[in-house]
Design a protein around this motif. Structure first.
Motif, PDB file in Angstrom:
ATOM      1  N   ALA A  16       0.861  -1.187   0.000  1.00 10.75           N
ATOM      2  CA  ALA A  16       0.000   0.000   0.000  1.00 10.75           C
ATOM      3  C   ALA A  16       0.891   1.230   0.000  1.00 10.75           C
ATOM      4  N   GLU A  17       0.623   2.136  -0.922  1.00 14.50           N
ATOM      5  CA  GLU A  17       1.321   3.418  -0.955  1.00 14.50           C
ATOM      6  C   GLU A  17       0.296   4.516  -0.773  1.00 14.50           C
ATOM      7  N   LEU A  18       0.491   5.292   0.279  1.00 13.43           N
ATOM      8  CA  LEU A  18      -0.404   6.384   0.633  1.00 13.43           C
ATOM      9  C   LEU A  18       0.317   7.693   0.365  1.00 13.43           C
ATOM     10  N   ARG A  19      -0.186   8.450  -0.567  1.00 12.94           N
ATOM     11  CA  ARG A  19       0.389   9.750  -0.908  1.00 12.94           C
ATOM     12  C   ARG A  19      -0.693  10.793  -0.629  1.00 12.94           C
ATOM     13  N   TYR A  20      -0.315  11.837   0.108  1.00 11.47           N
ATOM     14  CA  TYR A  20      -1.331  12.802   0.495  1.00 11.47           C
ATOM     15  C   TYR A  20      -0.715  14.180   0.703  1.00 11.47           C
ATOM     16  N   SER A  21      -1.538  15.200   0.562  1.00 17.46           N
ATOM     17  CA  SER A  21      -1.068  16.562   0.804  1.00 17.46           C
ATOM     18  C   SER A  21      -0.831  16.738   2.300  1.00 17.46           C
ATOM     19  N   SER A  22       0.224  17.435   2.633  1.00 18.49           N
ATOM     20  CA  SER A  22       0.649  17.533   4.030  1.00 18.49           C
ATOM     21  C   SER A  22      -0.314  18.321   4.913  1.00 18.49           C
ATOM     22  N   ASP A  23      -1.310  18.952   4.320  1.00 18.13           N
ATOM     23  CA  ASP A  23      -2.293  19.648   5.149  1.00 18.13           C
ATOM     24  C   ASP A  23      -3.367  18.710   5.699  1.00 18.13           C
ATOM     25  N   LEU A  24      -3.358  17.455   5.284  1.00 18.26           N
ATOM     26  CA  LEU A  24      -4.305  16.482   5.843  1.00 18.26           C
ATOM     27  C   LEU A  24      -3.808  16.043   7.219  1.00 18.26           C
ATOM     28  N   GLN A  25      -4.671  16.108   8.174  1.00 14.61           N
ATOM     29  CA  GLN A  25      -4.334  15.708   9.540  1.00 14.61           C
ATOM     30  C   GLN A  25      -4.716  14.243   9.720  1.00 14.61           C
ATOM     31  N   PRO A  35       3.762  12.083   2.687  1.00 12.69           N
ATOM     32  CA  PRO A  35       3.076  13.384   2.713  1.00 12.69           C
ATOM     33  C   PRO A  35       3.796  14.354   1.763  1.00 12.69           C
ATOM     34  N   ALA A  36       3.046  15.029   0.936  1.00  7.98           N
ATOM     35  CA  ALA A  36       3.618  15.971  -0.028  1.00  7.98           C
ATOM     36  C   ALA A  36       3.613  17.375   0.564  1.00  7.98           C
ATOM     37  N   GLN A  37       4.791  17.955   0.672  1.00  7.64           N
ATOM     38  CA  GLN A  37       4.906  19.316   1.194  1.00  7.64           C
ATOM     39  C   GLN A  37       4.472  20.344   0.155  1.00  7.64           C
ATOM     40  N   VAL A  38       4.672  20.028  -1.100  1.00  6.62           N
ATOM     41  CA  VAL A  38       4.243  20.901  -2.189  1.00  6.62           C
ATOM     42  C   VAL A  38       3.114  20.183  -2.911  1.00  6.62           C
ATOM     43  N   PHE A  39       1.961  20.823  -3.017  1.00  2.52           N
ATOM     44  CA  PHE A  39       0.797  20.184  -3.636  1.00  2.52           C
ATOM     45  C   PHE A  39      -0.161  21.233  -4.165  1.00  2.52           C
ATOM     46  N   HIS A  40      -1.075  20.797  -4.975  1.00  3.95           N
ATOM     47  CA  HIS A  40      -2.137  21.640  -5.519  1.00  3.95           C
ATOM     48  C   HIS A  40      -3.452  20.949  -5.211  1.00  3.95           C
ATOM     49  N   HIS A  41      -4.212  21.469  -4.304  1.00  6.64           N
ATOM     50  CA  HIS A  41      -5.475  20.924  -3.808  1.00  6.64           C
ATOM     51  C   HIS A  41      -5.222  19.828  -2.774  1.00  6.64           C
ATOM     52  N   THR A  42      -6.000  19.851  -1.742  1.00  5.68           N
ATOM     53  CA  THR A  42      -5.914  18.851  -0.677  1.00  5.68           C
ATOM     54  C   THR A  42      -6.378  17.517  -1.236  1.00  5.68           C
ATOM     55  N   HIS A  43      -5.548  16.486  -1.069  1.00  7.09           N
ATOM     56  CA  HIS A  43      -5.869  15.199  -1.694  1.00  7.09           C
ATOM     57  C   HIS A  43      -5.231  14.028  -0.956  1.00  7.09           C
ATOM     58  N   CYS A  44      -5.740  12.844  -1.287  1.00  9.78           N
ATOM     59  CA  CYS A  44      -5.200  11.579  -0.785  1.00  9.78           C
ATOM     60  C   CYS A  44      -5.247  10.587  -1.945  1.00  9.78           C
ATOM     61  N   LEU A  45      -4.114   9.965  -2.229  1.00  5.00           N
ATOM     62  CA  LEU A  45      -4.020   8.961  -3.292  1.00  5.00           C
ATOM     63  C   LEU A  45      -3.507   7.675  -2.668  1.00  5.00           C
ATOM     64  N   LEU A  46      -4.282   6.620  -2.775  1.00  5.79           N
ATOM     65  CA  LEU A  46      -3.904   5.317  -2.246  1.00  5.79           C
ATOM     66  C   LEU A  46      -3.775   4.333  -3.393  1.00  5.79           C
ATOM     67  N   THR A  47      -2.619   3.678  -3.480  1.00  5.44           N
ATOM     68  CA  THR A  47      -2.401   2.648  -4.485  1.00  5.44           C
ATOM     69  C   THR A  47      -2.125   1.331  -3.773  1.00  5.44           C
TER      70      THR A  47
END
Length: 110
Positions: A4-13, A43-55
């Motif tokens: 499982a790879e969880l990629r998300y914008s760092s503003d998600l708590q 967690p992505a420090q640089v992002f465009h729009h709050t998001h979560c991507l799970l693969t």
């Protein structure tokens, strides 16, 4: 051995370790013989729009058919979304590794 790879914008708590553990539980509920799910969170420090991507990546098995895939994806999506306390874009992908993929445990002799 699922991954499982969880990629998300760092503003998600979110508690990424808890999310990865929950994903493993859901996979095990659908397929008790699947083995440990190796999880990573980015967690992505640089992002465009709050998001979560799970693969998710699983090995191809005869019982992992379309019905299995649909049910697993629905349950993983519900479980992960329940652990995200704020609005965001959410994406989930499940892929099956073919015959040219190997996964096992590397043991180092003491």
């Amino acid at each position: 051995m699922p991954h499982a790879e969880l990629r998300y914008s760092s503003d998600l708590q979110i508690d990424a370790a808890a999310v990865l553990a929950r994903i493993e539980e859901v996979i095990q509920a659908h397929d008790a013989g699947s083995g440990a799910c190796k999880g990573r969170a980015y967690p992505a420090q640089v992002f465009h729009h709050t998001h979560c991507l799970l693969t998710l990546s699983l090995l191809t098995k005869p019982h992992r058919d379309a019905a299995f895939t649909h049910a697993l994806m629905a349950d993983v999506e519900a479980a992960v979304k329940a652990m995200i306390p704020q609005s965001c874009y959410f994406s989930l992908g499940l892929e099956y590794s073919g015959a040219t993929y190997v996964t096992n445990r590397h043991e180092v002799a003491a």
